[in-house]
Write an enzyme that holds these catalytic residues in place. Structure first.
Site, mmCIF file in Angstrom:
data_model
loop_
_atom_site.group_PDB
_atom_site.id
_atom_site.type_symbol
_atom_site.label_atom_id
_atom_site.label_comp_id
_atom_site.label_asym_id
_atom_site.label_seq_id
_atom_site.Cartn_x
_atom_site.Cartn_y
_atom_site.Cartn_z
ATOM 1 N N LYS A 156 12.292 1.212 1.711
ATOM 2 C CA LYS A 156 13.308 0.736 2.651
ATOM 3 C C LYS A 156 14.668 1.259 2.227
ATOM 4 O O LYS A 156 14.982 1.320 1.037
ATOM 5 C CB LYS A 156 13.352 -0.784 2.641
ATOM 6 C CG LYS A 156 12.238 -1.395 3.429
ATOM 7 C CD LYS A 156 12.661 -2.728 4.019
ATOM 8 C CE LYS A 156 11.546 -3.271 4.873
ATOM 9 N NZ LYS A 156 10.586 -4.067 4.096
ATOM 10 N N GLU A 199 -2.049 -5.063 -1.809
ATOM 11 C CA GLU A 199 -1.259 -6.045 -2.569
ATOM 12 C C GLU A 199 -1.144 -7.393 -1.840
ATOM 13 O O GLU A 199 -1.420 -7.485 -0.644
ATOM 14 C CB GLU A 199 0.139 -5.497 -2.877
ATOM 15 C CG GLU A 199 0.971 -5.215 -1.641
ATOM 16 C CD GLU A 199 2.478 -5.244 -1.915
ATOM 17 O OE1 GLU A 199 2.959 -6.243 -2.471
ATOM 18 O OE2 GLU A 199 3.158 -4.273 -1.550
#
Ligand code: PSU
Ligand code: MN
Length: 305
Positions: A160, A26
Site C-alpha cells: 500500500k 495469512e
C-alpha cells in the site's frame, strides 16, 4: 521438538508428503484487515480459489499453544470474529505460544509457519514495508526482515502506498530479496496497478516464477521472493484519490498518537471508512487474484521437484 509446537492439518501434511502444491494464507488479513462477517466469506472463498486451481490452501494462526497450519471452519470463524485475537509478528510468537493466547499471523509469521511446514508459496494482499517517516520513527515492518531470510515466495499486490514504496524496495534490495512483477515492470501499489517504481524483473508466467524460485533455492540463496501481482484493471482505484485518503489517514494516526504494531491496522481501517467500502471491494478482488496466481506458481513449482 518442533512437533511439540507445530500442528499441520492431516490433509496438508499428506499433500506435502506427496509433493503436491500447497499455498499458505495469512490470518492477520482476516482478524485485523477486514470486517466481520465479510471476512468469513472471504476466508472460505480464498481457500476455494486455491483448490479450484488444484492446490491445497493452508491458512495459518496461533491457537491453543500451537502453530496451526490449516484451519477448520470453526478456527476460521474464531480468527474472523477476532475477539481477543492479537496480531503476531516474529517477536510475539514465543509469548503467544507459551501463554496460549490466540494470534493472527502477519506476512512475517505466516512465512515462518510455512517454512516450518515445508510450504514454499504464500498468497496475501499486501506486504508490510518501510513506513513513511521511517527516517525518524524507524517503523519498518518485520515482514521485510523475514523476506530476507525465510525461503517462501510471497504473492502480493505490492504494498500500500501508505508505506514509503521506494524505501521498501531499497530495503529489499539491500537484503537480497528478488522483487518480480507478474506481467508488469512496475511494482504494484495495492489498489493501483502501478507505484511508479520498477520491479527487478518482469515475469510473464507462473512457470517462469517457479523456475526462478527453484534456481534461487538450489543455489542456497536463502530468503524469500516478492511477486508483485497487480490488481485486475476493473477493480483498480485512482492513484491520486487514494493518495488523498492515505494522507487523511496518516494525519489521523498522528493526531491520535498511534504507533508501533497498531499503525498498520489503524491506517487500513481508516482508509476503509473514508472510501465507504469501495476500497474493501478492491481489496477482496486483489487477494482472490493473488490466491489464484500463487496456486498456479505452486503447481508449477511442484512439477520441478
Ligand atoms: N497491508 C495490508 N493489509 C494487511 C497488512 C498489511 O494492506 O492486512 C497486514 C499483513 O498481515 C502484514 C502486516 O504482514 O499488516 C504488517 O504489519 P506491520 O506493518 O505492523 O508489520
Ligand atoms: Mn511497525
Amino acid at each position: 521438538m518442533m512437533n511439540n509446537y507445530l500442528s499441520v492439518s492431516p490433509e496438508i501434511q499428506k499433500a506435502l508428503d506427496e509433493g503436491r502444491p500447497v499455498v499458505a494464507l495469512e490470518s492477520t488479513i482476516l482478524s485485523h484487515g477486514m470486517p466481520y462477517p465479510e471476512n468469513v466469506t472471504f476466508s472460505h472463498k480464498v481457500e476455494e480459489i486455491v483448490r479450484a486451481e488444484g492446490a491445497i490452501p493452508a491458512t495459518t494462526a496461533i491457537i491453543g499453544g500451537k502453530l496451526k497450519v490449516g484451519l477448520t471452519s470453526e478456527e476460521l470463524e474464531l480468527m474472523c470474529r477476532a475477539d481477543g485475537v492479537g496480531k503476531v509478528s516474529r517477536r510475539d510468537v514465543a509469548v503467544y505460544l507459551a501463554t496460549g493466547k490466540t494470534g493472527a499471523t502477519t506476512v512475517a509469521t505466516t512465512m515462518m509457519l510455512a517454512e516450518m511446514a515445508g510450504i514454499k508459496v504464500f498468497a496475501t494482499g499486501g506486504i508490510g514495508g518501510v513506513h513513511r517517516g521511517a527516517e525518524t520513527t524507524m517503523d519498518i515492518s518485520a515482514d521485510l526482515q523475514e523476506l530476507a531470510h525465510t525461503d517462501v515466495a510471497v504473492v502480493c499486490a505490492g504494498a500500500k502506498s501508505l508505506l514509503d514504496i521506494p524505501k521498501t524496495l531499497e530495503y529489499l534490495e539491500t537484503m537480497g530479496v528478488p522483487v518480480l512483477g507478474m506481467g508488469t515492470e512496475d511494482f504494484p501499489a495495492f489498489y493501483c496497478r502501478k507505484s511508479g517504481c520498477k520491479v527487478d524483473a518482469k515475469i510473464d508466467t507462473p512457470a517462469e516464477v517457479a523456475k526462478i524460485l527453484k534456481t534461487k533455492w538450489d543455489l542456497g540463496l536463502a530468503g524469500g521472493v516478492v511477486i508483485g501481482n497487480p490488481i485486475p484493471e476493473e477493480f483498480e482505484l485512482d492513484y491520486d484519490e487514494m493518495e488523498k485518503v492515505i494522507q487523511r489517514a496518516l494525519k489521523a494516526a498522528e493526531e491520535e498518537g498511534i504507533h508501533g504494531k497498531d499503525t498498520t491496522p489503524f491506517l487500513l481501517s481508516h482508509i476503509k471508512d473514508y472510501t465507504m467500502g469501495v476500497s474493501f471491494a478492491s481489496n477482496l478482488q486483489l487477494a482472490y487474484n493473488n490466491a489464484k496466481v500463487a496456486a498456479r506458481i505452486a503447481m508449477e513449482y511442484a512439477k520441478l521437484k
